[in-house]
Design a protein around this motif. Structure first.
Motif, PDB file in Angstrom:
ATOM      1  N   THR A 299       0.628  31.842   4.163  1.00  0.00           N
ATOM      2  CA  THR A 299       1.568  30.769   4.489  1.00  0.00           C
ATOM      3  C   THR A 299       2.914  31.338   4.913  1.00  0.00           C
ATOM      4  O   THR A 299       3.511  30.898   5.901  1.00  0.00           O
ATOM      5  N   ILE A 300       3.388  32.328   4.157  1.00  0.00           N
ATOM      6  CA  ILE A 300       4.664  32.965   4.496  1.00  0.00           C
ATOM      7  C   ILE A 300       4.590  33.617   5.867  1.00  0.00           C
ATOM      8  O   ILE A 300       5.492  33.453   6.706  1.00  0.00           O
ATOM      9  N   HIS A 301       3.519  34.345   6.121  1.00  0.00           N
ATOM     10  CA  HIS A 301       3.366  35.039   7.404  1.00  0.00           C
ATOM     11  C   HIS A 301       3.330  34.056   8.571  1.00  0.00           C
ATOM     12  O   HIS A 301       4.002  34.256   9.589  1.00  0.00           O
ATOM     13  N   SER A 302       2.584  32.988   8.422  1.00  0.00           N
ATOM     14  CA  SER A 302       2.472  31.990   9.489  1.00  0.00           C
ATOM     15  C   SER A 302       3.815  31.320   9.757  1.00  0.00           C
ATOM     16  O   SER A 302       4.201  31.121  10.916  1.00  0.00           O
ATOM     17  N   TYR A 303       4.520  30.991   8.704  1.00  0.00           N
ATOM     18  CA  TYR A 303       5.826  30.350   8.855  1.00  0.00           C
ATOM     19  C   TYR A 303       6.815  31.281   9.549  1.00  0.00           C
ATOM     20  O   TYR A 303       7.564  30.865  10.442  1.00  0.00           O
ATOM     21  N   GLU A 304       6.794  32.548   9.164  1.00  0.00           N
ATOM     22  CA  GLU A 304       7.722  33.496   9.766  1.00  0.00           C
ATOM     23  C   GLU A 304       7.393  33.762  11.236  1.00  0.00           C
ATOM     24  O   GLU A 304       8.288  34.063  12.030  1.00  0.00           O
ATOM     25  N   GLU A 305       6.133  33.665  11.619  1.00  0.00           N
ATOM     26  CA  GLU A 305       5.789  33.784  13.035  1.00  0.00           C
ATOM     27  C   GLU A 305       6.461  32.671  13.839  1.00  0.00           C
ATOM     28  O   GLU A 305       6.953  32.909  14.953  1.00  0.00           O
ATOM     29  N   GLN A 306       6.495  31.478  13.286  1.00  0.00           N
ATOM     30  CA  GLN A 306       7.172  30.372  13.962  1.00  0.00           C
ATOM     31  C   GLN A 306       8.675  30.619  14.043  1.00  0.00           C
ATOM     32  O   GLN A 306       9.300  30.382  15.085  1.00  0.00           O
ATOM     33  N   LEU A 307       9.262  31.094  12.945  1.00  0.00           N
ATOM     34  CA  LEU A 307      10.680  31.431  12.952  1.00  0.00           C
ATOM     35  C   LEU A 307      10.986  32.514  13.978  1.00  0.00           C
ATOM     36  O   LEU A 307      11.967  32.415  14.728  1.00  0.00           O
ATOM     37  N   SER A 308      10.149  33.551  14.014  1.00  0.00           N
ATOM     38  CA  SER A 308      10.356  34.667  14.934  1.00  0.00           C
ATOM     39  C   SER A 308      10.301  34.198  16.378  1.00  0.00           C
ATOM     40  O   SER A 308      11.151  34.551  17.205  1.00  0.00           O
ATOM     41  N   ALA A 382      23.370  45.135  16.324  1.00  0.00           N
ATOM     42  CA  ALA A 382      23.404  44.004  15.401  1.00  0.00           C
ATOM     43  C   ALA A 382      21.967  43.606  15.094  1.00  0.00           C
ATOM     44  O   ALA A 382      21.070  43.796  15.920  1.00  0.00           O
ATOM     45  N   ARG A 383      21.739  43.060  13.907  1.00  0.00           N
ATOM     46  CA  ARG A 383      20.379  42.673  13.533  1.00  0.00           C
ATOM     47  C   ARG A 383      20.398  41.385  12.718  1.00  0.00           C
ATOM     48  O   ARG A 383      21.125  41.277  11.733  1.00  0.00           O
ATOM     49  N   ALA A 384      19.605  40.429  13.174  1.00  0.00           N
ATOM     50  CA  ALA A 384      19.369  39.206  12.409  1.00  0.00           C
ATOM     51  C   ALA A 384      17.940  39.253  11.897  1.00  0.00           C
ATOM     52  O   ALA A 384      17.002  39.410  12.683  1.00  0.00           O
ATOM     53  N   SER A 385      17.767  39.145  10.586  1.00  0.00           N
ATOM     54  CA  SER A 385      16.430  39.208  10.000  1.00  0.00           C
ATOM     55  C   SER A 385      16.218  38.007   9.087  1.00  0.00           C
ATOM     56  O   SER A 385      17.090  37.641   8.303  1.00  0.00           O
ATOM     57  N   LEU A 386      15.038  37.393   9.210  1.00  0.00           N
ATOM     58  CA  LEU A 386      14.753  36.140   8.536  1.00  0.00           C
ATOM     59  C   LEU A 386      13.687  36.312   7.462  1.00  0.00           C
ATOM     60  O   LEU A 386      12.911  37.269   7.491  1.00  0.00           O
ATOM     61  N   TYR A 387      13.650  35.339   6.548  1.00  0.00           N
ATOM     62  CA  TYR A 387      12.615  35.294   5.524  1.00  0.00           C
ATOM     63  C   TYR A 387      12.189  33.834   5.393  1.00  0.00           C
ATOM     64  O   TYR A 387      12.699  32.953   6.101  1.00  0.00           O
ATOM     65  N   PHE A 388      11.258  33.564   4.495  1.00  0.00           N
ATOM     66  CA  PHE A 388      10.679  32.224   4.434  1.00  0.00           C
ATOM     67  C   PHE A 388      11.659  31.169   3.946  1.00  0.00           C
ATOM     68  O   PHE A 388      11.380  29.980   4.051  1.00  0.00           O
ATOM     69  N   TYR A 389      12.820  31.592   3.399  1.00  0.00           N
ATOM     70  CA  TYR A 389      13.812  30.607   2.981  1.00  0.00           C
ATOM     71  C   TYR A 389      14.764  30.230   4.110  1.00  0.00           C
ATOM     72  O   TYR A 389      15.672  29.425   3.910  1.00  0.00           O
ATOM     73  N   ASN A 390      14.594  30.811   5.275  1.00  0.00           N
ATOM     74  CA  ASN A 390      15.393  30.409   6.441  1.00  0.00           C
ATOM     75  C   ASN A 390      14.733  29.254   7.173  1.00  0.00           C
ATOM     76  O   ASN A 390      13.554  28.967   6.991  1.00  0.00           O
ATOM     77  N   THR A 391      15.524  28.579   8.022  1.00  0.00           N
ATOM     78  CA  THR A 391      15.053  27.386   8.725  1.00  0.00           C
ATOM     79  C   THR A 391      15.369  27.475  10.207  1.00  0.00           C
ATOM     80  O   THR A 391      16.222  28.263  10.638  1.00  0.00           O
ATOM     81  N   LEU A 392      14.705  26.622  10.985  1.00  0.00           N
ATOM     82  CA  LEU A 392      15.012  26.509  12.413  1.00  0.00           C
ATOM     83  C   LEU A 392      16.452  26.075  12.621  1.00  0.00           C
ATOM     84  O   LEU A 392      17.122  26.521  13.570  1.00  0.00           O
ATOM     85  N   GLU A 393      16.932  25.192  11.748  1.00  0.00           N
ATOM     86  CA  GLU A 393      18.308  24.708  11.866  1.00  0.00           C
ATOM     87  C   GLU A 393      19.303  25.853  11.693  1.00  0.00           C
ATOM     88  O   GLU A 393      20.343  25.892  12.382  1.00  0.00           O
ATOM     89  N   GLU A 394      18.993  26.792  10.807  1.00  0.00           N
ATOM     90  CA  GLU A 394      19.867  27.944  10.635  1.00  0.00           C
ATOM     91  C   GLU A 394      19.852  28.829  11.875  1.00  0.00           C
ATOM     92  O   GLU A 394      20.890  29.389  12.255  1.00  0.00           O
ATOM     93  N   VAL A 395      18.702  28.970  12.506  1.00  0.00           N
ATOM     94  CA  VAL A 395      18.632  29.724  13.757  1.00  0.00           C
ATOM     95  C   VAL A 395      19.520  29.063  14.798  1.00  0.00           C
ATOM     96  O   VAL A 395      20.282  29.740  15.513  1.00  0.00           O
ATOM     97  N   ASP A 396      19.449  27.754  14.895  1.00  0.00           N
ATOM     98  CA  ASP A 396      20.288  27.026  15.850  1.00  0.00           C
ATOM     99  C   ASP A 396      21.773  27.259  15.576  1.00  0.00           C
ATOM    100  O   ASP A 396      22.565  27.514  16.504  1.00  0.00           O
ATOM    101  N   GLU A 397      22.164  27.168  14.315  1.00  0.00           N
ATOM    102  CA  GLU A 397      23.571  27.370  13.959  1.00  0.00           C
ATOM    103  C   GLU A 397      24.005  28.806  14.251  1.00  0.00           C
ATOM    104  O   GLU A 397      25.139  29.046  14.698  1.00  0.00           O
ATOM    105  N   PHE A 398      23.115  29.750  14.014  1.00  0.00           N
ATOM    106  CA  PHE A 398      23.407  31.145  14.339  1.00  0.00           C
ATOM    107  C   PHE A 398      23.633  31.326  15.837  1.00  0.00           C
ATOM    108  O   PHE A 398      24.588  31.994  16.258  1.00  0.00           O
TER     109      PHE A 398
END
Length: 413
Positions: A299-308, A382-398
């Protein structure tokens, strides 16, 4: 797109403001945040069970020992080791690699032998082998990158030979984000009689790991990157290899019998765990494994693929932004949920500093990969790295904050 409801509430550190802005934490490749259950495990040990392990017959020591050893069982199951005694607790992955280098490498490598590693390695998987090579007369060869800035498997095949005694390779690059084909690397390495060590710091927290399927001889990871505390990590090693290796450190706990003129050391895993261990940290790491398992690594891996996928889609909107590593992979598959990048004319540290003013935490620097940065002809990134507690909304704000920061610098340059 929701992984689980209200998961962010389980990470207290995420519920704060920085510079008056809600924290957006995009630096999990450096260290992950810790859920309440892990913090509770640390507190419970010190409040209820604080005693040394393996040494006492009173209730506190018995409970501490049971919890400590239960964490070993959890880790063995988590990476699918078939033997709990193949799990060695260390301070971190760096110590795990040094353990192998000094215990196995120093005693098995000789002049003319070859160590293969890659140009993308973290310093922790370079320096120990450089030290050991100097002491043993072994030579180090480095696997290069493809034009797409992935590991060049063809080049690996071309330098692999009967002289190769060790291949020490990262599973997922902490700078390029590429996932290296460790199963194939192991198979090819074993075909010439070489041992294989996998640096799994950036993969164990994010994707299911099966050491029996990989068939590696050793695998290392750090607890602080997988929702566990700092100061605890582990080494997996095949039992027959670990049994052939002498102790790394001497002292208490790793002994069998001690005399004034000699000693005998204990059985696995204790012969590699000298002194009082990081008991609370090991117990809390076990609770972190429970937590990740309850969510499900698939589940974590699949979710992070979407985030990535979404992160790269948004970053590609920005002109003059150069992303490093193989980014042309659809749907985020085949790479980690991290992006190292530079913007033309703007230093990564400046980007990081101004983004912090917006409550956004990213990394800047060489990410402990100076040779890789030198190869790419850059001083840092610079490096932005995400984990399963991050969201699409946070990506947008970034992305919004990043665009505004770039515009700010563009106006003053």
């Amino acid at each position: 797109m929701t992984l689980i409801q209200n998961i962010r509430n389980e990470f207290p550190v995420l519920n704060q403001t920085i510079q008056g802005k809600s924290l957006i934490y995009l630096d999990s490749a450096a260290t992950s945040q810790k859920p309440t259950v892990v913090l509770d495990a640390l507190r419970h040990y010190y409040e209820k069970d604080n005693a040394n392990v393996h040494r006492g017959s009173h209730s506190l020591s018995i409970r501490a020992t049971e919890s400590y050893e239960a964490s070993r069982d959890k880790l063995a199951k988590f990476i699918n080791s078939n033997d709990r005694e193949e799990i060695i607790f260390t301070r971190n992955a760096t110590e795990s690699i040094n353990l192998v280098a000094y215990s196995w490498g120093l005693n098995n490598l000789k002049p003319g032998d070859e160590i293969l590693t890659s140009v993308m390695e973290h310093h922790s998987n370079l320096i120990p082998w450089q030290i050991i090579a100097k002491q043993t007369g072994a030579n180090i060869k480095y696997i290069q990158l493809t034009e797409n800035e992935d590991l060049d498997l063809d080049h690996f095949k071309s330098i692999l030979s009967k002289k190769t005694k060790l291949v020490s390779i990262v599973h997922v690059s902490n700078m390029l984000g590429c996932m290296n084909p460790v199963e194939e690397i192991t198979r090819l390495s074993h075909s010439v009689g070489a041992k294989v060590l996998i640096d799994a710091c950036q993969s164990v927290p994010h994707t299911p790991i099966d050491v029996q399927n990989i068939d590696c001889d050793w695998l290392v990871a750090s607890g602080h990157k997988m929702c566990g505390p700092s100061g605890i990590g582990f080494l997996y090693g095949k039992r027959e290899i670990l049994e052939s290796m002498p102790p790394f450190l001497g002292g208490g706990e790793m002994i069998d019998k001690v005399f004034l003129d000699h000693f005998t050391y204990g059985e696995l895993p204790h012969k590699f765990e000298a002194g009082t261990p990081a008991i609370a940290e090991a117990i809390a790491l076990g609770r972190a494994v429970d937590y990740l398992t309850e969510i499900g690594m698939d589940t974590i891996h699949s979710y992070e693929e979407q985030l990535s996928s979404y992160l790269f889609q948004r970053l590609e909107e920005i002109p003059d932004l150069r992303i490093y590593g193989g980014t042309k992979i659809k749907n985020g598959t085949g790479r980690a949920a991290l992006a190292s990048f530079n913007v033309n004319g703007i230093h990564g540290s400046d980007l990081s500093t101004l983004l912090d003013n917006e409550g956004i935490a990213i990394r800047s620097g060489d990410h402990c990969t100076q040779p890789l940065h030198r190869l790419l002809q850059i001083s840092g990134s610079a490096r932005a790295s995400l984990y399963f507690y991050n969201t699409l909304e946070e990506v947008d704000e970034f992305i919004v904050a990043l665009k505004e920061t770039i515009n700010f610098f563009t106006k003053i340059i």
